[in-house]
Design an enzyme around this catalytic site. Structure first.
Site, short mmCIF file in Angstrom:
data_model
loop_
_atom_site.label_atom_id
_atom_site.label_comp_id
_atom_site.label_asym_id
_atom_site.label_seq_id
_atom_site.Cartn_x
_atom_site.Cartn_y
_atom_site.Cartn_z
N ASN A 1 40.91 29.66 36.49
CA ASN A 1 40.70 30.94 36.94
C ASN A 1 40.32 30.77 38.64
O ASN A 1 40.53 31.63 39.36
CB ASN A 1 39.48 31.68 36.43
CG ASN A 1 38.77 32.51 37.04
OD1 ASN A 1 39.10 33.79 37.11
ND2 ASN A 1 37.71 32.35 37.96
N TYR B 1 48.74 34.42 49.11
CA TYR B 1 47.97 34.60 47.76
C TYR B 1 49.16 35.24 46.79
O TYR B 1 49.24 34.76 45.56
CB TYR B 1 46.97 35.72 47.77
CG TYR B 1 46.13 36.14 46.82
CD1 TYR B 1 45.40 35.34 46.17
CD2 TYR B 1 46.75 37.53 46.02
CE1 TYR B 1 44.84 35.69 44.87
CE2 TYR B 1 46.18 37.64 44.93
CZ TYR B 1 45.07 36.78 44.37
OH TYR B 1 44.59 37.21 42.98
N1 LIG Z 1 39.33 40.42 41.27
C1 LIG Z 1 40.68 40.90 41.39
O1 LIG Z 1 41.03 41.97 41.81
C2 LIG Z 1 41.68 40.11 40.83
C3 LIG Z 1 42.80 40.61 40.69
C4 LIG Z 1 43.95 39.80 40.10
C5 LIG Z 1 43.72 38.43 40.00
N2 LIG Z 1 42.54 37.94 40.19
C6 LIG Z 1 42.38 36.41 40.01
O2 LIG Z 1 41.19 36.46 39.18
C7 LIG Z 1 40.55 35.24 39.53
C8 LIG Z 1 39.18 35.40 39.87
O3 LIG Z 1 39.02 36.49 40.57
P1 LIG Z 1 37.55 36.71 41.37
O4 LIG Z 1 37.84 38.24 42.02
O5 LIG Z 1 36.46 36.24 40.52
O6 LIG Z 1 37.55 35.87 42.69
P2 LIG Z 1 36.47 35.38 43.47
O7 LIG Z 1 36.87 34.89 44.73
O8 LIG Z 1 35.29 36.24 43.42
O9 LIG Z 1 35.85 34.00 42.71
C9 LIG Z 1 36.93 32.97 42.83
C10 LIG Z 1 36.01 31.75 42.43
O10 LIG Z 1 36.59 30.43 42.51
C11 LIG Z 1 35.70 29.33 43.06
N3 LIG Z 1 36.59 28.68 43.90
C12 LIG Z 1 37.42 28.72 45.04
N4 LIG Z 1 38.04 27.80 45.38
C13 LIG Z 1 37.87 26.58 44.45
C14 LIG Z 1 37.90 25.09 44.35
N5 LIG Z 1 38.95 24.80 45.50
N6 LIG Z 1 37.51 24.69 43.30
C15 LIG Z 1 36.81 25.22 42.38
N7 LIG Z 1 36.12 26.59 42.49
C16 LIG Z 1 36.77 27.21 43.57
C17 LIG Z 1 35.05 30.14 43.97
O11 LIG Z 1 33.65 29.28 44.44
C18 LIG Z 1 34.58 31.60 43.26
O12 LIG Z 1 33.41 31.17 42.38
C19 LIG Z 1 41.42 34.51 40.67
O13 LIG Z 1 42.39 33.57 40.18
C20 LIG Z 1 42.10 35.74 41.19
O14 LIG Z 1 43.15 35.21 41.96
C21 LIG Z 1 41.30 38.60 40.55
#
Ligand SMILES: NC(=O)c1ccc[n+]([C@@H]2O[C@H](COP(=O)([O-])OP(=O)(O)OC[C@H]3O[C@@H](n4cnc5c(N)ncnc54)[C@H](O)[C@@H]3O)[C@@H](O)[C@H]2O)c1
Length: 255
Positions: free
Chosen positions: A93, A161
């Site tokens: 994730n 992205y």
């Molecule tokens: N929220 C949305 O609208 C959405 C939509 C489609 C896909 N996604 C995907 O869902 C997932 C989670 O999204 P979110 O909204 O919770 O994102 P977010 O940015 O709130 O959280 C991402 C988490 O990943 C951690 N992270 C970042 N780089 C890291 C690394 N190098 N090593 C370990 N941890 C790391 C961050 O510290 C954070 O806790 C992501 O893969 C995102 O691409 C999110």
């Protein structure tokens, strides 16, 4: 399968959720613990991982690791195995997402492009590589990768992205073929725009209204909307489903 049976199926199963220190990953970790899994909450900083793991009790372990870097991930695996003894489910994730500023592609510096790819693409590869012996050894190993509905829409403003999340779809398919012989399934979830507790300056009220208007289901998507698909893909009932990307976006796009 009933919820009680699902709970039994989850008993003693161990899930690793990367990027679980906030947002969708935290919601997934919380729900997996609720289902009876033991969960490793992996995040970039110990503080973020501990904040979530600490709220989940004895069935959760906080692990600090950068998913893009193999050595810390190998060390994370050692800690997880020392505590739980096995890994059955890997949820890739972690991604650079909520901190990304949207901008025309000409304004994305090459260094920023490379960092997004290192975390969002290499990080998934590293996670799969590090945990593959455990997943192959599990009775029904599961990998669940986070892609994005942005891939289907071709959303502008963050080309790096969208490219990284497109890579996840192809990697999921290839990994499904490589690991299928060991009984490991590999699937992806592509969420639509999902509200979490994390504020995103780039998403305005007008954007939210447009997003909702484009969905078949007329309300804002939350992290909880992903939990049903996640539970299915992590659990025993999805054993013949692999290489798929399940779109959970309220009917924004049909693939
Ligand atoms: N929220 C949305 O609208 C959405 C939509 C489609 C896909 N996604 C995907 O869902 C997932 C989670 O999204 P979110 O909204 O919770 O994102 P977010 O940015 O709130 O959280 C991402 C988490 O990943 C951690 N992270 C970042 N780089 C890291 C690394 N190098 N090593 C370990 N941890 C790391 C961050 O510290 C954070 O806790 C992501 O893969 C995102 O691409 C999110």
């Amino acid at each position: 399968m009933s919820n009680a049976e699902n709970g039994q199926a989850a008993a003693n199963r161990v899930a690793v959720v990367t990027g679980a220190g906030q947002g969708i990953g935290a919601a997934v970790a919380r729900d997996l613990v609720k289902q009876g899994y033991q969960v490793a909450v992996v995040d970039l900083t110990a503080e973020a991982a501990e904040r979530v793991a600490g709220s989940l009790g004895e069935h959760a372990l906080a692990v600090e690791a950068d998913v893009s870097d193999e050595q810390p991930m190998a060390a994370a695996r050692e800690r997880i195995l020392a505590r739980f003894g096995r890994v059955d489910v890997l949820v890739n994730n972690a991604a650079i997402f909520s901190t990304l500023a949207m901008k025309p592609f000409e304004e994305i510096e090459v260094s920023e492009w490379d960092r997004v790819m290192a975390v969002n693409v290499r990080g998934v590869f590293v996670g799969c590589r590090v945990f593959s012996p455990d997943l192959r050894a599990a009775e029904h190993g599961r990998i669940i990768n986070l892609s994005s509905g942005a891939v289907l829409l071709g959303r502008p403003g963050y080309l790096h992205y969208v490219a990284s999340k497109s890579a996840i779809v192809g990697m999921t398919r290839s990994l499904a073929r490589e690991l299928g012989g060991s009984g490991v399934t590999v699937n992806a979830i592509a969420p639509g725009s999902t509200e979490t507790e994390v504020p995103r300056a780039t998403v305005t009220a007008a954007d939210v209204a447009n997003i909702i208007a484009g969905q078949a289901i007329k309300r804002r998507q939350t992290a909880d909307d992903l939990l049903g698909a996640m539970a299915f893909l992590a659990g025993p009932d999805s054993g013949f489903v692999t290489g798929q990307t399940i779109v959970v976006d309220g009917g924004m796009s049909f693939n």
